[in-house]
Design a protein around this motif. Structure first.
Motif, mmCIF file in Angstrom:
data_model
loop_
_atom_site.group_PDB
_atom_site.id
_atom_site.type_symbol
_atom_site.label_atom_id
_atom_site.label_comp_id
_atom_site.label_asym_id
_atom_site.label_seq_id
_atom_site.Cartn_x
_atom_site.Cartn_y
_atom_site.Cartn_z
ATOM 1 N N ILE A 46 0.826 -1.212 0.000
ATOM 2 C CA ILE A 46 0.000 0.000 0.000
ATOM 3 C C ILE A 46 0.856 1.256 0.000
ATOM 4 O O ILE A 46 1.769 1.398 0.813
ATOM 5 C CB ILE A 46 -0.916 0.037 1.248
ATOM 6 N N ASP A 47 0.533 2.147 -0.903
ATOM 7 C CA ASP A 47 1.142 3.474 -0.935
ATOM 8 C C ASP A 47 0.408 4.323 0.099
ATOM 9 O O ASP A 47 -0.759 4.695 -0.105
ATOM 10 C CB ASP A 47 0.971 4.056 -2.346
ATOM 11 N N SER A 48 1.074 4.644 1.197
ATOM 12 C CA SER A 48 0.399 5.326 2.310
ATOM 13 C C SER A 48 0.051 6.776 1.990
ATOM 14 O O SER A 48 -0.578 7.441 2.815
ATOM 15 C CB SER A 48 1.259 5.274 3.575
ATOM 16 N N SER A 49 0.437 7.250 0.797
ATOM 17 C CA SER A 49 0.060 8.627 0.450
ATOM 18 C C SER A 49 -1.449 8.732 0.195
ATOM 19 O O SER A 49 -1.980 9.817 0.060
ATOM 20 C CB SER A 49 0.854 9.131 -0.767
ATOM 21 N N ILE A 50 -2.150 7.601 0.134
ATOM 22 C CA ILE A 50 -3.621 7.664 0.077
ATOM 23 C C ILE A 50 -4.144 8.116 1.441
ATOM 24 O O ILE A 50 -5.321 8.439 1.583
ATOM 25 C CB ILE A 50 -4.273 6.311 -0.315
ATOM 26 N N GLY A 51 -3.275 8.143 2.451
ATOM 27 C CA GLY A 51 -3.664 8.607 3.790
ATOM 28 C C GLY A 51 -3.460 7.526 4.834
ATOM 29 O O GLY A 51 -3.781 6.368 4.590
ATOM 30 N N ILE A 52 -2.920 7.924 5.994
ATOM 31 C CA ILE A 52 -2.663 6.964 7.079
ATOM 32 C C ILE A 52 -3.975 6.343 7.561
ATOM 33 O O ILE A 52 -4.099 5.117 7.659
ATOM 34 C CB ILE A 52 -1.937 7.665 8.265
ATOM 35 N N ASP A 53 -4.971 7.204 7.829
ATOM 36 C CA ASP A 53 -6.233 6.678 8.348
ATOM 37 C C ASP A 53 -6.962 5.857 7.299
ATOM 38 O O ASP A 53 -7.589 4.840 7.615
ATOM 39 C CB ASP A 53 -7.119 7.822 8.862
ATOM 40 N N SER A 54 -6.878 6.287 6.028
ATOM 41 C CA SER A 54 -7.499 5.510 4.941
ATOM 42 C C SER A 54 -6.856 4.139 4.842
ATOM 43 O O SER A 54 -7.534 3.143 4.593
ATOM 44 C CB SER A 54 -7.343 6.233 3.602
ATOM 45 N N THR A 55 -5.546 4.105 5.037
ATOM 46 C CA THR A 55 -4.840 2.819 4.967
ATOM 47 C C THR A 55 -5.297 1.899 6.096
ATOM 48 O O THR A 55 -5.543 0.699 5.873
ATOM 49 C CB THR A 55 -3.313 3.050 5.037
ATOM 50 N N VAL A 56 -5.438 2.466 7.296
ATOM 51 C CA VAL A 56 -5.899 1.663 8.431
ATOM 52 C C VAL A 56 -7.316 1.154 8.173
ATOM 53 O O VAL A 56 -7.602 -0.034 8.342
ATOM 54 C CB VAL A 56 -5.841 2.480 9.756
ATOM 55 N N LYS A 57 -8.186 2.047 7.701
ATOM 56 C CA LYS A 57 -9.575 1.664 7.393
ATOM 57 C C LYS A 57 -9.590 0.539 6.369
ATOM 58 O O LYS A 57 -10.350 -0.416 6.464
ATOM 59 C CB LYS A 57 -10.328 2.865 6.800
ATOM 60 N N ASP A 60 -1.954 12.342 -14.982
ATOM 61 C CA ASP A 60 -2.263 13.719 -14.595
ATOM 62 C C ASP A 60 -3.727 13.910 -14.203
ATOM 63 O O ASP A 60 -4.171 15.029 -13.954
ATOM 64 C CB ASP A 60 -1.912 14.677 -15.748
ATOM 65 N N VAL A 61 -4.456 12.805 -14.152
ATOM 66 C CA VAL A 61 -5.877 12.883 -13.849
ATOM 67 C C VAL A 61 -6.098 12.722 -12.336
ATOM 68 O O VAL A 61 -5.505 11.857 -11.701
ATOM 69 C CB VAL A 61 -6.649 11.784 -14.630
ATOM 70 N N GLU A 62 -6.946 13.582 -11.785
ATOM 71 C CA GLU A 62 -7.251 13.509 -10.344
ATOM 72 C C GLU A 62 -8.147 12.313 -10.037
ATOM 73 O O GLU A 62 -8.879 11.833 -10.908
ATOM 74 C CB GLU A 62 -8.007 14.774 -9.928
ATOM 75 N N ASN A 63 -8.121 11.871 -8.791
ATOM 76 C CA ASN A 63 -8.985 10.769 -8.345
ATOM 77 C C ASN A 63 -8.823 9.518 -9.177
ATOM 78 O O ASN A 63 -9.795 8.885 -9.582
ATOM 79 C CB ASN A 63 -10.460 11.191 -8.364
ATOM 80 N N CYS A 64 -7.574 9.205 -9.441
ATOM 81 C CA CYS A 64 -7.271 8.010 -10.207
ATOM 82 C C CYS A 64 -6.514 7.055 -9.283
ATOM 83 O O CYS A 64 -5.431 7.382 -8.796
ATOM 84 C CB CYS A 64 -6.423 8.397 -11.416
ATOM 85 N N LEU A 65 -7.101 5.912 -9.010
ATOM 86 C CA LEU A 65 -6.490 4.931 -8.112
ATOM 87 C C LEU A 65 -5.847 3.835 -8.955
ATOM 88 O O LEU A 65 -6.532 3.170 -9.742
ATOM 89 C CB LEU A 65 -7.572 4.343 -7.189
ATOM 90 N N ASN A 66 -4.552 3.683 -8.817
ATOM 91 C CA ASN A 66 -3.824 2.708 -9.634
ATOM 92 C C ASN A 66 -3.537 1.421 -8.850
ATOM 93 O O ASN A 66 -2.895 1.457 -7.809
ATOM 94 C CB ASN A 66 -2.510 3.308 -10.124
ATOM 95 N N ILE A 67 -4.028 0.319 -9.394
ATOM 96 C CA ILE A 67 -3.932 -0.985 -8.722
ATOM 97 C C ILE A 67 -3.076 -1.939 -9.555
ATOM 98 O O ILE A 67 -3.090 -1.872 -10.780
ATOM 99 C CB ILE A 67 -5.346 -1.629 -8.627
ATOM 100 N N GLY A 122 -13.986 -1.101 -0.306
ATOM 101 C CA GLY A 122 -13.666 -0.487 0.986
ATOM 102 C C GLY A 122 -12.664 0.658 0.837
ATOM 103 O O GLY A 122 -12.795 1.694 1.478
ATOM 104 N N VAL A 123 -11.681 0.442 -0.010
ATOM 105 C CA VAL A 123 -10.661 1.465 -0.240
ATOM 106 C C VAL A 123 -11.307 2.716 -0.820
ATOM 107 O O VAL A 123 -11.073 3.833 -0.343
ATOM 108 C CB VAL A 123 -9.582 0.959 -1.232
#
Lengths: 201, 201
Positions: free
Chosen positions: A176-187, B112-119, B191-192
């Motif tokens: 997990i890239d924690s730059s999504i947020g510490i609390d989000s990562t925990v959740k 460069d797009v916002e709200n893009c989650l890369n998995i 969940g994420v």
């Protein structure tokens, strides 16, 4: 993982990624023990080594040359003895209780244990610099170089004591890239444990 | 990500890891479009290239030698033109709607797009072999070698068209070992997205 079943979460992490605080918050949310320095203390009490000696050597890997020299005399170096003692303690804990453990090659040490979720936390360099500036309050000339050195230490330690490669995805269930947020990562991790708990396919 | 905000999920994946079906199930659960071959069709309709030519060349990378030769004449090879057309289509979609996209270097194209989650989805070799035997119903002499070849193709394609390295954690927010279960992975991703949606710190 059923509700009453024992489970373990191991966390490996890049330096400055917030992996430790994520582990601590996760353990709190789950109501289980969090192991980090406590493990050292337990080793100390079990092994009879003095607290100071262990703390000094813990996390240091013996150089290859020294290692070969030691091994040729059939005497394991102290850092190996400490690692073996640590592993023994961690395995014994895993038989008794659920917990979250950060570092200590936990994923490898507990590789034969059921219900063990192995996590690796990382983050972009700029986030890690910001974190060690703000959270750790460390003042340095070159943050990036310092962070890379810390990662190198972790990587050397892991690669020395396990046959695996630190940070390689094949060692972990989740990275997990924690730059999504510490609390989000925990959740998210709580969600993962719940999803796994719910059974599947 | 607020409830009404647009979001995109890009999925890179090892061959046989179930990444495609995870993406499809996730898109269904989210009620958004799922892009894979559909994207090709759109490219076709936009670029005027015939469906057949695109399908034949799509996913193939030009050899370095051919690439140099082509570039020296200042004419981009057809596979590059297709990639550029694909990227254009994907970027246009990202301006309009939320979606889940598998492959196509989505993480890089939409960097460069916002709200893009890369998995990135991966799995142990034994699980991938089992999957292609059971789910894909492919009969082969050497499954492992076949899987590695498919990964090599994906890796070559990604590494050719982007400055990044396929499967390297720095490209992704989240890397998941799908052996925790396909449905568990989908649940986790939901969940994420919810956790990210809820705001943070």
């Amino acid at each position: 993982m059923s509700e009453s079943k024992k489970f373990i979460v191991t966390i490996g992490r890049e330096y400055g990624s917030g992996g430790r605080i994520i582990g601590k918050k996760l353990a709190e949310a789950l109501g289980v023990n969090f192991y980090d320095n406590e493990v050292i203390d337990m080793i100390v009490s079990k092994s009879g080594l003095t607290n100071e000696t262990v703390k000094k050597l813990d996390g240091q890997r013996t150089s290859s040359f020294l290692y070969s020299t030691f091994m040729s005399t059939q005497t394991a170096p102290l850092s190996d003895k400490i690692f073996f003692a640590q592993s023994k303690v961690i395995k014994e804990l895993a038989e008794k209780e659920s917990f979250v453990i950060v570092g200590r090659c936990g994923d490898y040490v507990l590789k034969d244990v059921e219900n063990c979720l192995n996590i690796f936390i990382y983050a972009p360099m700029e986030d890690r610099i910001k974190r060690i500036q703000e959270v750790y309050d460390e003042k340095l000339n070159n943050y990036e170089s310092y962070i890379k050195k810390q990662d190198k230490k972790r990587s050397d330690y892991y690669n020395y004591f396990t046959p695996n490669k630190w940070g390689d995805r094949s060692n972990y269930h989740l990275m997990i890239d924690s730059s999504i947020g510490i609390d989000s990562t925990v959740k998210m991790l709580l969600g993962v444990l719940e999803a796994l708990n719910g059974g599947e396919e």
